[in-house]
Write a protein that holds these residues in place. Sequence first.
Motif, PDB file in Angstrom:
ATOM      1  N   VAL A  61       0.837  -1.199   0.000  1.00 20.18           N
ATOM      2  CA  VAL A  61       0.000   0.000   0.000  1.00 20.18           C
ATOM      3  C   VAL A  61       0.873   1.250   0.000  1.00 20.18           C
ATOM      4  O   VAL A  61       0.583   2.228  -0.686  1.00 20.18           O
ATOM      5  CB  VAL A  61      -0.959   0.008   1.218  1.00 20.18           C
ATOM      6  CG1 VAL A  61      -1.685   1.344   1.343  1.00 20.18           C
ATOM      7  CG2 VAL A  61      -1.955  -1.141   1.118  1.00 20.18           C
ATOM      8  N   ARG A  62       1.970   1.206   0.741  1.00 22.75           N
ATOM      9  CA  ARG A  62       2.822   2.382   0.902  1.00 22.75           C
ATOM     10  C   ARG A  62       3.842   2.574  -0.214  1.00 22.75           C
ATOM     11  O   ARG A  62       4.267   3.688  -0.479  1.00 22.75           O
ATOM     12  CB  ARG A  62       3.589   2.285   2.225  1.00 22.75           C
ATOM     13  CG  ARG A  62       2.766   2.285   3.472  1.00 22.75           C
ATOM     14  CD  ARG A  62       2.230   3.647   3.851  1.00 22.75           C
ATOM     15  NE  ARG A  62       3.170   4.726   3.734  1.00 22.75           N
ATOM     16  CZ  ARG A  62       4.028   5.106   4.666  1.00 22.75           C
ATOM     17  NH1 ARG A  62       4.071   4.483   5.818  1.00 22.75           N
ATOM     18  NH2 ARG A  62       4.838   6.119   4.467  1.00 22.75           N
ATOM     19  N   LEU A  63       4.263   1.489  -0.856  1.00 22.43           N
ATOM     20  CA  LEU A  63       5.323   1.566  -1.865  1.00 22.43           C
ATOM     21  C   LEU A  63       4.739   1.329  -3.249  1.00 22.43           C
ATOM     22  O   LEU A  63       3.635   0.840  -3.413  1.00 22.43           O
ATOM     23  CB  LEU A  63       6.423   0.551  -1.554  1.00 22.43           C
ATOM     24  CG  LEU A  63       7.059   0.706  -0.158  1.00 22.43           C
ATOM     25  CD1 LEU A  63       8.031  -0.417   0.110  1.00 22.43           C
ATOM     26  CD2 LEU A  63       7.736   2.059  -0.015  1.00 22.43           C
ATOM     27  N   ASP A  64       5.505   1.666  -4.259  1.00 21.85           N
ATOM     28  CA  ASP A  64       4.998   1.630  -5.626  1.00 21.85           C
ATOM     29  C   ASP A  64       5.005   0.265  -6.288  1.00 21.85           C
ATOM     30  O   ASP A  64       4.375   0.093  -7.320  1.00 21.85           O
ATOM     31  CB  ASP A  64       5.794   2.614  -6.495  1.00 21.85           C
ATOM     32  CG  ASP A  64       5.499   4.054  -6.110  1.00 21.85           C
ATOM     33  OD1 ASP A  64       4.369   4.325  -5.652  1.00 21.85           O
ATOM     34  OD2 ASP A  64       6.386   4.896  -6.275  1.00 21.85           O
ATOM     35  N   GLU A  67       7.732  -5.733  -5.703  1.00 24.90           N
ATOM     36  CA  GLU A  67       9.137  -6.073  -5.454  1.00 24.90           C
ATOM     37  C   GLU A  67       9.734  -5.176  -4.384  1.00 24.90           C
ATOM     38  O   GLU A  67      10.448  -5.645  -3.492  1.00 24.90           O
ATOM     39  CB  GLU A  67       9.969  -5.974  -6.744  1.00 24.90           C
ATOM     40  CG  GLU A  67       9.585  -6.979  -7.806  1.00 24.90           C
ATOM     41  CD  GLU A  67       8.361  -6.552  -8.617  1.00 24.90           C
ATOM     42  OE1 GLU A  67       8.022  -5.342  -8.649  1.00 24.90           O
ATOM     43  OE2 GLU A  67       7.716  -7.435  -9.205  1.00 24.90           O
ATOM     44  N   ALA A  68       9.444  -3.864  -4.478  1.00 30.56           N
ATOM     45  CA  ALA A  68       9.967  -2.925  -3.478  1.00 30.56           C
ATOM     46  C   ALA A  68       9.417  -3.270  -2.098  1.00 30.56           C
ATOM     47  O   ALA A  68      10.153  -3.211  -1.096  1.00 30.56           O
ATOM     48  CB  ALA A  68       9.606  -1.493  -3.859  1.00 30.56           C
ATOM     49  N   ALA A  69       8.154  -3.635  -2.039  1.00 31.81           N
ATOM     50  CA  ALA A  69       7.547  -3.994  -0.754  1.00 31.81           C
ATOM     51  C   ALA A  69       8.236  -5.218  -0.165  1.00 31.81           C
ATOM     52  O   ALA A  69       8.593  -5.232   1.017  1.00 31.81           O
ATOM     53  CB  ALA A  69       6.052  -4.249  -0.936  1.00 31.81           C
ATOM     54  N   GLU A  70       8.426  -6.247  -0.975  1.00 25.95           N
ATOM     55  CA  GLU A  70       9.044  -7.476  -0.480  1.00 25.95           C
ATOM     56  C   GLU A  70      10.491  -7.252  -0.049  1.00 25.95           C
ATOM     57  O   GLU A  70      10.915  -7.734   1.000  1.00 25.95           O
ATOM     58  CB  GLU A  70       8.939  -8.571  -1.531  1.00 25.95           C
ATOM     59  CG  GLU A  70       7.513  -9.051  -1.716  1.00 25.95           C
ATOM     60  CD  GLU A  70       7.330 -10.004  -2.884  1.00 25.95           C
ATOM     61  OE1 GLU A  70       8.284 -10.222  -3.656  1.00 25.95           O
ATOM     62  OE2 GLU A  70       6.205 -10.529  -3.028  1.00 25.95           O
ATOM     63  N   ARG A 108      11.532   4.420   2.421  1.00 24.54           N
ATOM     64  CA  ARG A 108      11.533   4.114   0.982  1.00 24.54           C
ATOM     65  C   ARG A 108      10.299   4.616   0.252  1.00 24.54           C
ATOM     66  O   ARG A 108      10.241   4.548  -0.968  1.00 24.54           O
ATOM     67  CB  ARG A 108      11.644   2.607   0.784  1.00 24.54           C
ATOM     68  CG  ARG A 108      12.933   2.066   1.347  1.00 24.54           C
ATOM     69  CD  ARG A 108      13.540   1.050   0.449  1.00 24.54           C
ATOM     70  NE  ARG A 108      14.817   0.643   0.975  1.00 24.54           N
ATOM     71  CZ  ARG A 108      15.237  -0.582   1.019  1.00 24.54           C
ATOM     72  NH1 ARG A 108      14.476  -1.542   0.558  1.00 24.54           N
ATOM     73  NH2 ARG A 108      16.423  -0.871   1.502  1.00 24.54           N
ATOM     74  N   ALA A 109       9.310   5.085   0.987  1.00 16.75           N
ATOM     75  CA  ALA A 109       8.058   5.531   0.363  1.00 16.75           C
ATOM     76  C   ALA A 109       8.303   6.803  -0.436  1.00 16.75           C
ATOM     77  O   ALA A 109       8.994   7.710   0.008  1.00 16.75           O
ATOM     78  CB  ALA A 109       6.992   5.765   1.426  1.00 16.75           C
ATOM     79  N   GLN A 110       7.716   6.859  -1.626  1.00 19.62           N
ATOM     80  CA  GLN A 110       7.877   8.009  -2.507  1.00 19.62           C
ATOM     81  C   GLN A 110       6.756   9.030  -2.335  1.00 19.62           C
ATOM     82  O   GLN A 110       6.923  10.180  -2.674  1.00 19.62           O
ATOM     83  CB  GLN A 110       7.894   7.539  -3.974  1.00 19.62           C
ATOM     84  CG  GLN A 110       9.029   6.600  -4.290  1.00 19.62           C
ATOM     85  CD  GLN A 110      10.382   7.256  -4.133  1.00 19.62           C
ATOM     86  OE1 GLN A 110      10.561   8.398  -4.535  1.00 19.62           O
ATOM     87  NE2 GLN A 110      11.323   6.553  -3.533  1.00 19.62           N
ATOM     88  N   LYS A 111       5.617   8.593  -1.843  1.00 25.14           N
ATOM     89  CA  LYS A 111       4.479   9.498  -1.749  1.00 25.14           C
ATOM     90  C   LYS A 111       4.244   9.898  -0.296  1.00 25.14           C
ATOM     91  O   LYS A 111       4.546   9.140   0.619  1.00 25.14           O
ATOM     92  CB  LYS A 111       3.239   8.846  -2.342  1.00 25.14           C
ATOM     93  CG  LYS A 111       2.932   7.483  -1.804  1.00 25.14           C
ATOM     94  CD  LYS A 111       1.857   6.810  -2.616  1.00 25.14           C
ATOM     95  CE  LYS A 111       1.804   5.336  -2.233  1.00 25.14           C
ATOM     96  NZ  LYS A 111       1.047   4.556  -3.118  1.00 25.14           N
TER      97      LYS A 111
END
Length: 172
Positions: A61-64, A67-70, A108-111
């Motif tokens: 939900v937080r990352l784009d 793969e980035a989440a994992e 690491r979150a972009q938003k």
Amino acid sequence: MPSGHLPHPSPRRALPRRAPGTTTLRPARRGATPPAASAPEIVFEAFRTRYGEVYVRYARVRLDSVEAAELTVRSALESVASQWHLVLREASPAAACWSLVTAHIAARAQKPYLLGLMRPCEADMFVLRHRLGLPVAEAAAVMGMGVAEFTVRLGGAIRLLASPAGILIPDE
């Protein structure tokens, strides 16, 4: 011993008869034995098994990207594992882990994540309960808090969002 004669074989011991379909246990082979996991390692593995999937779903939900989440959750859990002996001393190890994991994700979150008048903890509650659809008891356990505290805080945040001063959190 005369030539051509073999020595008398040693008497064999009689083995008990086995029932059909059973196996005989044999002694373990000698050699290197795998190292036994320590109690804290076993507890950490159980903790990771219980909460790891929820952490990844939350991170999605937080990352784009998936793969980035994992990768982020894997990195966060490695950090938690290296500090596990300290985490176990906390009043709520689940709360300590949640804090460490969400800090990795936030880095690491972009938003932006602070939407409306909710504090980050309340926004996390909202995501776990309403975006991921976790039951209240499970969402509270993930964050390391009691069901009553979770319910009261989430209810207050939702009432604030519904007030004229609040804004609704958009669904992605």
